[in-house]
Scaffold this active site. Structure first.
Site, PDB file in Angstrom:
ATOM      1  N   ASP A  43     -14.373 -12.184  -2.365  1.00  0.00           N
ATOM      2  CA  ASP A  43     -13.903 -10.812  -2.217  1.00  0.00           C
ATOM      3  C   ASP A  43     -14.976  -9.897  -2.803  1.00  0.00           C
ATOM      4  OD1 ASP A  43     -12.823  -8.297  -2.466  1.00  0.00           O
ATOM      5  OD2 ASP A  43     -10.857  -8.977  -3.157  1.00  0.00           O
ATOM      6  N   LYS A  47     -14.694  -0.684   0.415  1.00  0.00           N
ATOM      7  CA  LYS A  47     -15.164   0.351  -0.515  1.00  0.00           C
ATOM      8  C   LYS A  47     -16.473   1.042  -0.074  1.00  0.00           C
ATOM      9  CE  LYS A  47     -12.383  -0.326  -4.525  1.00  0.00           C
ATOM     10  NZ  LYS A  47     -11.698  -1.591  -4.808  1.00  0.00           N
ATOM     11  N   PHE A  64      -8.069  -8.988  -8.484  1.00  0.00           N
ATOM     12  CA  PHE A  64      -7.437  -7.944  -7.668  1.00  0.00           C
ATOM     13  C   PHE A  64      -7.915  -8.076  -6.235  1.00  0.00           C
ATOM     14  CE2 PHE A  64      -7.007  -3.733  -5.760  1.00  0.00           C
ATOM     15  CZ  PHE A  64      -5.668  -3.494  -6.015  1.00  0.00           C
TER      16      PHE A  64
HETATM   17  C1  PLP Z   1     -10.400  -2.153  -4.312  1.00  0.00           C
HETATM   18  C2  PLP Z   1     -10.340  -3.623  -4.098  1.00  0.00           C
HETATM   19  C3  PLP Z   1      -9.511  -4.190  -3.107  1.00  0.00           C
HETATM   20  C4  PLP Z   1      -8.548  -3.356  -2.287  1.00  0.00           C
HETATM   21  O1  PLP Z   1      -9.188  -2.468  -1.453  1.00  0.00           O
HETATM   22  P1  PLP Z   1      -8.324  -1.287  -0.748  1.00  0.00           P
HETATM   23  O2  PLP Z   1      -9.313  -0.614   0.134  1.00  0.00           O
HETATM   24  O3  PLP Z   1      -7.787  -0.442  -1.843  1.00  0.00           O
HETATM   25  O4  PLP Z   1      -7.244  -1.955   0.011  1.00  0.00           O
HETATM   26  C5  PLP Z   1      -9.570  -5.549  -2.905  1.00  0.00           C
HETATM   27  N1  PLP Z   1     -10.382  -6.329  -3.641  1.00  0.00           N
HETATM   28  C6  PLP Z   1     -11.184  -5.831  -4.597  1.00  0.00           C
HETATM   29  C7  PLP Z   1     -12.085  -6.743  -5.355  1.00  0.00           C
HETATM   30  C8  PLP Z   1     -11.182  -4.465  -4.867  1.00  0.00           C
HETATM   31  O5  PLP Z   1     -11.958  -3.970  -5.843  1.00  0.00           O
END
Ligand code: PLP
Length: 411
Positions: free
Chosen positions: A224, A253, A139
């Site tokens: 990420d 986050k 994700f």
């Molecule tokens: C939550 C998340 C995102 C997206 O972040 P947003 O602030 O919702 O755009 C991207 N990568 C990972 C691994 C995430 O957990």
């Protein structure tokens, strides 16, 4: 004038229906406890999805919010500002990086990373080197580019043509990665622990193999760390405990503890491929968000705090394992630090949401990570007594759900 009386029902009347929020409406938080509009109290094991790393209404953060709020909120990137420069310096002192770009979310940080990788490949190697490799179940956000790179096709389907040159491989499959990464590979993007995908940790050998293959073919390695970053695993960034250093790291986050901010961190050499005007943002790196993030990073990078994450993790994991045994409920309890997934046994497959709903009724908030996994991402400073109380409440919820199932099976 509008009718100001609002409740959960109002959501269905006024909001675009992409979410299905819980039946209660949170109104106030303090530390790891939260109260809804009816005054009911909850233990918060969600941390706003791995965001409120220092809990709700942390006094130091509230103080910075007020102080900066009275000074300067926003000037746009036509000007720089002191808080963002301090934040960049602090992040660069902590990490491999020596350049930062600030955005407002994880998706935007990843969008910047992917665009930068494409630009680097174009300028260094030519127009054919466009392939981005990512992994199934990964994700990376909800913009059209990040959702296409993400490994859950259902999120990218139904929006017309998606960006080309994206390949998805099985996670933790070294041979598949070695076979696929080649001269056309521009970048590999990977989560050190797949968060949304089910709390699946990467094998360190897998990450090492990605690093080697990227180096062999002049591809960039992007970590990420939007979910794993800012102390979540007990290390400031998860890469620090893998022996592998990425070329680009994205973080969001927990970075703002709830104030929206994201960042892309990289090296001077890579950053040089983004020139003035090539990428941008209106809000990214504004003084209000940056001041808050700077305080978050200062507090979370304290070695004593990170040690505390490991202790809390050990307690939460051991207790979850015991609960799993007692109810024969969990196939596995996995993850790292305070990003923990408990995968339900086959008998309860697909029912994670039922446990979350029952838990809320008993005064504890938790998350799912896919249909089969209960996810715990509490504040990094959650008191041990709140861990214990939250789990006691969870046990009552489990009794309710599993008891109901036993009754239904007996019928
Ligand atoms: C939550 C998340 C995102 C997206 O972040 P947003 O602030 O919702 O755009 C991207 N990568 C990972 C691994 C995430 O957990």
């Amino acid at each position: 004038m509008n009718d100001l009386a609002v409740n959960r029902q109002t959501f269905d009347e006024v909001m675009v229906p992409v979410f299905s929020p819980a039946s209660f409406v949170p109104a106030r938080g303090a530390g790891s406890r939260l109260w809804d509009t009816e005054g009911r109290e909850y233990v918060d094991f969600t941390g706003g999805i791995a965001v409120t790393a220092l809990g709700h209404s942390h006094p130091e953060l509230v103080r910075v919010l007020h102080e900066q709020g009275e000074k300067l909120w926003h000037v746009s990137n036509a000007y720089t500002n002191e808080p963002v420069l301090r934040l960049a310096k602090r992040l660069e002192a902590l990490t491999f990086a020596d350049r930062a770009f600030f955005a407002n979310s994880g998706a935007e940080a990843n969008e910047a990373a992917l665009k930068l990788a494409r630009r680097v490949a174009l300028e260094r190697h030519g127009a054919d080197k466009i392939e981005i490799i990512s992994f199934t179940q990964s994700f990376h956000g909800r913009t059209l580019f990040t959702v296409s790179v993400g490994g859950q096709p259902k999120y990218a389907e139904g929006f017309g043509p998606v960006p080309a040159g994206i390949t998805h491989l099985p996670y933790n499959d070294i041979e598949a990665a070695r076979a696929a990464i080649g001269p056309k590979t521009c970048a590999v993007i990977v989560e050190p622990i797949q968060g949304e995908g089910g709390v699946l940790p990467a094998d360190p050998a897998f990450l090492r193999a990605l690093r080697e293959a990227c180096d062999a073919h002049g591809a960039l390695l992007i970590f990420d760390e939007v979910q794993t970053g800012v102390g979540r695993t007990g290390h400031f960034y998860a890469y620090m405990d893998t022996g592998v250093t990425p070329d680009i790291l994205t973080t969001a986050k927990s970075l703002g503890n709830g104030f929206p901010i994201g960042a892309m961190l990289t090296t001077k050499e890579i950053a040089a491929h983004f020139k003035v005007g090539v990428h941008g943002t209106t809000y990214g790196g504004n003084p209000l968000g940056a001041a808050i993030a700077d305080k978050v990073v200062e507090l979370v990078s304290d070695p004593a705090l990170l040690e505390g994450v490991k202790q809390r993790s050990a307690r939460l994991t051991a207790k979850l394992e015991a609960i799993g045994k007692r109810f024969e409920l969990f196939k596995e309890v996995r993850g790292k630090g305070l990003l923990i997934g408990a995968e339900l046994v086959t008998a309860y497959a697909g029912r994670a949401k039922d446990f979350v709903n029952a838990a809320a009724k008993h005064g504890v908030m938790l998350l799912i990570a896919g249909p089969d996994v209960l996810r715990f991402a509490p504040s990094l400073v959650i008191p041990e007594s709140d861990i214990d109380e939250g789990l006691a409440r969870l046990e009552k919820a489990i009794e309710e759900v599993t008891g109901a199932t036993a009754d239904a099976a007996a019928r």
